[in-house]
Enzyme design. Structure first.
Site, short mmCIF file in Angstrom:
data_model
loop_
_atom_site.label_atom_id
_atom_site.label_comp_id
_atom_site.label_asym_id
_atom_site.label_seq_id
_atom_site.Cartn_x
_atom_site.Cartn_y
_atom_site.Cartn_z
N GLU A 62 7.13 24.42 11.81
CA GLU A 62 6.13 24.80 10.89
C GLU A 62 6.21 26.31 11.08
OE1 GLU A 62 6.65 23.96 14.13
OE2 GLU A 62 5.52 24.24 15.63
N CYS A 85 4.17 26.07 19.23
CA CYS A 85 4.28 26.86 20.31
C CYS A 85 3.52 28.73 20.58
CB CYS A 85 5.46 27.66 20.24
SG CYS A 85 6.67 28.68 18.89
N CYS A 88 3.90 30.00 16.71
CA CYS A 88 3.55 29.19 15.94
C CYS A 88 2.13 29.06 15.41
CB CYS A 88 4.15 27.97 15.72
SG CYS A 88 6.26 28.81 15.00
#
Length: 141
Positions: A62, A85, A88
């Protein structure tokens, strides 16, 4: 295209990842059109080969997609094979993406809660044919 087709596209993109542990694909969609696709990968440095520093040189799918988009992502959706995460998730929020569709859950769920509390719609994709698909076995399809 449907959500199922977009997540399927993210799965196919994830198969291209050179990472051995988890292969993750991401597709950003705006106005029902794919505008960018990406997968997770490491920079080719000495740090990438050291288990202690490998995470410093790995770019999540991403993150790669958002950085490569080079356009306004306000109101776009992102389809990813693994939930983001925290780093991100912050990028997703900052980018203007309004919906996150994911297939598998990352080990740390705080990013999902963070996105939802920030007003981002987060949807777990549950399609029977992808039920047993995990980031470390994307090639099985």
């Amino acid at each position: 295209m449907s959500n199922k087709e977009f997540i399927g596209y993210a799965i196919n993109i994830g198969k291209l990842s050179p990472c051995k542990k988890n292969k993750v694909g991401a597709v950003i969609v705006k106005n029902n059109e794919v505008i960018i696709k990406s997968y997770n990968a490491s920079l080719h440095t000495n740090y990438a080969h050291d288990p202690e520093t490998r995470y410093l040189t790995t770019f999540c799918a991403e993150k790669n997609a958002i950085l490569e988009a080079k356009q306004n992502l306000e109101g776009a959706s992102i389809y990813i094979t693994l939930s983001p995460c925290m780093s991100c998730a912050a990028m997703i929020l900052k980018s203007g993406i309004s919906k996150v569709y994911y297939l598998n859950e990352y080990k740390d769920r705080r990013s999902i809660d963070f996105l939802r509390q920030s007003g981002i719609k987060v949807i777990k994709c549950e399609f029977p044919e992808y039920k047993n698909l995990k980031p470390n076995n994307l090639k099985q399809l």
